[in-house]
Design a protein around this motif. Structure first.
Motif, PDB file in Angstrom:
ATOM      1  N   VAL A 183      -9.548  44.181 -18.172  1.00 31.41           N
ATOM      2  CA  VAL A 183      -9.511  44.480 -16.746  1.00 31.41           C
ATOM      3  C   VAL A 183      -8.053  44.496 -16.293  1.00 31.41           C
ATOM      4  CG1 VAL A 183     -11.801  43.571 -16.239  1.00 31.41           C
ATOM      5  CG2 VAL A 183      -9.819  42.041 -16.118  1.00 31.41           C
ATOM      6  N   VAL A 185      -5.337  43.780 -13.357  1.00 35.14           N
ATOM      7  CA  VAL A 185      -5.155  42.908 -12.191  1.00 35.14           C
ATOM      8  C   VAL A 185      -3.707  43.019 -11.718  1.00 35.14           C
ATOM      9  CG1 VAL A 185      -5.159  40.525 -11.371  1.00 35.14           C
ATOM     10  CG2 VAL A 185      -6.939  41.302 -12.958  1.00 35.14           C
ATOM     11  N   ASP A 212      -8.894  46.619 -10.998  1.00 32.89           N
ATOM     12  CA  ASP A 212     -10.062  45.735 -10.935  1.00 32.89           C
ATOM     13  C   ASP A 212      -9.850  44.501 -10.068  1.00 32.89           C
ATOM     14  OD1 ASP A 212     -11.793  47.096 -13.020  1.00 32.89           O
ATOM     15  OD2 ASP A 212      -9.993  46.677 -14.211  1.00 32.89           O
ATOM     16  N   GLY A 213      -8.624  43.999 -10.019  1.00 36.74           N
ATOM     17  CA  GLY A 213      -8.397  42.746  -9.306  1.00 36.74           C
ATOM     18  C   GLY A 213      -6.976  42.628  -8.800  1.00 36.74           C
ATOM     19  N   VAL A 239     -11.418  42.015  -7.322  1.00 39.66           N
ATOM     20  CA  VAL A 239     -11.672  40.608  -7.625  1.00 39.66           C
ATOM     21  C   VAL A 239     -10.390  39.819  -7.371  1.00 39.66           C
ATOM     22  CG1 VAL A 239     -12.336  38.929  -9.379  1.00 39.66           C
ATOM     23  CG2 VAL A 239     -13.370  41.218  -9.381  1.00 39.66           C
ATOM     24  N   SER A 241      -7.865  37.234  -8.249  1.00 42.04           N
ATOM     25  CA  SER A 241      -7.547  36.463  -9.447  1.00 42.04           C
ATOM     26  C   SER A 241      -6.495  35.423  -9.093  1.00 42.04           C
ATOM     27  CB  SER A 241      -7.054  37.392 -10.553  1.00 42.04           C
ATOM     28  OG  SER A 241      -6.826  36.687 -11.764  1.00 42.04           O
ATOM     29  N   LEU A 273     -14.284  38.509 -12.907  1.00 44.15           N
ATOM     30  CA  LEU A 273     -13.504  39.462 -13.690  1.00 44.15           C
ATOM     31  C   LEU A 273     -14.277  39.900 -14.932  1.00 44.15           C
ATOM     32  CD1 LEU A 273      -9.985  37.813 -13.436  1.00 44.15           C
ATOM     33  CD2 LEU A 273     -10.640  40.025 -12.480  1.00 44.15           C
TER      34      LEU A 273
END
Length: 288
Positions: A183, A185, A212-213, A239, A241, A273
């Protein structure tokens, strides 16, 4: 128990070996720790073996520096499954670092500083050489009182020995993260050099590219800033993090797991995640 999803070892610009860092994370009671060295996955095998010995989950990762104008953009690749898919890009990045390091050295020497490449390599050990190793050597030789001052005086952006290097574009880096089964981030978003509505617009663009994050729970940010970034990530479907960005003695004010003493990254964020990565890898359903 909490997790720490942003740390560095001697494989890049941290002072703890991968095994030492993982063992320290377990001793702190963390349930998981990510090793996210700059432009390399070389420390992951040692970290994985240590994690199996001490009973902590290792999140396989790395940190990439991306092309970006106003400030600095870094991407954490977490939950890597296929390291080999990253190899060609990482070779290009490390070659760029090597060229940059030689120019940094030349600029420092031209400024009258008596340092050699061999001394920098000794400071860095077996891992990738970076600016913190130059900074540490400058402190040892008396050219700066401490590592932050070395950056402020010589090595930071706009300073006499600052040198740009090859970086990946954001879309290329995000695609590489996904190709590795991981993922993507966005790390420490305030280093982008934008805020408010402009930061929101950048996040919208990165989200469209597959981000994604976002690292909202960052060790150097105060609690109100973390909460604001947490909410901003949610608004963009990212997301939230978090991690300390631990470097050992190269960032002595940042502690593993707790940042500057008040950081707690919930286990649930790692679970989110993982779910985001699984959803991305799952084929979309076909509607008849």
């Amino acid at each position: 128990m909490g997790v720490d999803l942003h740390t560095h070892t001697t494989a890049s610009d941290g002072s703890d070996s991968p095994a030492e860092l993982v063992s320290a994370a377990a001793a702190l009671g963390l349930s998981a720790v990510a090793v996210t060295d700059h432009d390399t996955t070389e420390g992951l095998a040692e970290a994985q073996a240590a994690a199996a010995r001490v009973g902590i989950e290792l999140v396989r990762g790395l940190e990439l520096s991306l092309e970006w104008g106003p400030g600095g953009m870094h991407l954490l690749v977490l939950l890597i499954e296929n390291r080999e898919s990253l190899s060609s890009r990482l070779v290009r990045l490390r070659e760029g670092r090597t060229r940059r390091n030689l120019e940094v050295l030349e600029r420092l020497r031209s400024g009258g500083m008596d340092i050699t490449l061999e001394e920098v390599r000794e400071e860095g050990g077996p891992g990738t050489i970076g600016r913190p190793h130059f900074a540490s050597l400058l402190v040892k030789k008396g050219y700066a009182p401490d590592i932050p001052a070395a950056f402020d005086l010589y090595l930071g952006r706009g300073r006499p020995a600052y040198v740009e290097r090859f970086r990946l574009s954001p879309p290329e880096a995000i695609a590489a993260a996904h190709a590795a089964g991981g993922v993507a981030v966005l790390a420490h978003p305030l280093t982008l050099g934008v805020e408010g509505g402009r930061l929101s617009a950048v996040l919208a663009e990165l989200s469209e590219q597959g981000l994604d994050g976002m690292e909202a729970c960052y060790g150097a940010y105060d609690p109100p800033t973390r909460r604001a970034l947490f909410d901003l990530a949610r608004r963009h479907g990212l997301v939230p993090s978090g991690g300390s960005d631990y470097h050992g003695r190269f960032k002595p004010d940042v502690m593993l797991g707790t940042g500057r003493g008040d950081l707690l990254v919930p286990d649930e964020l790692l679970a989110e995640l993982k779910a985001a990565g699984a959803a991305r890898r799952s084929p979309a359903p076909h509607h008849l």
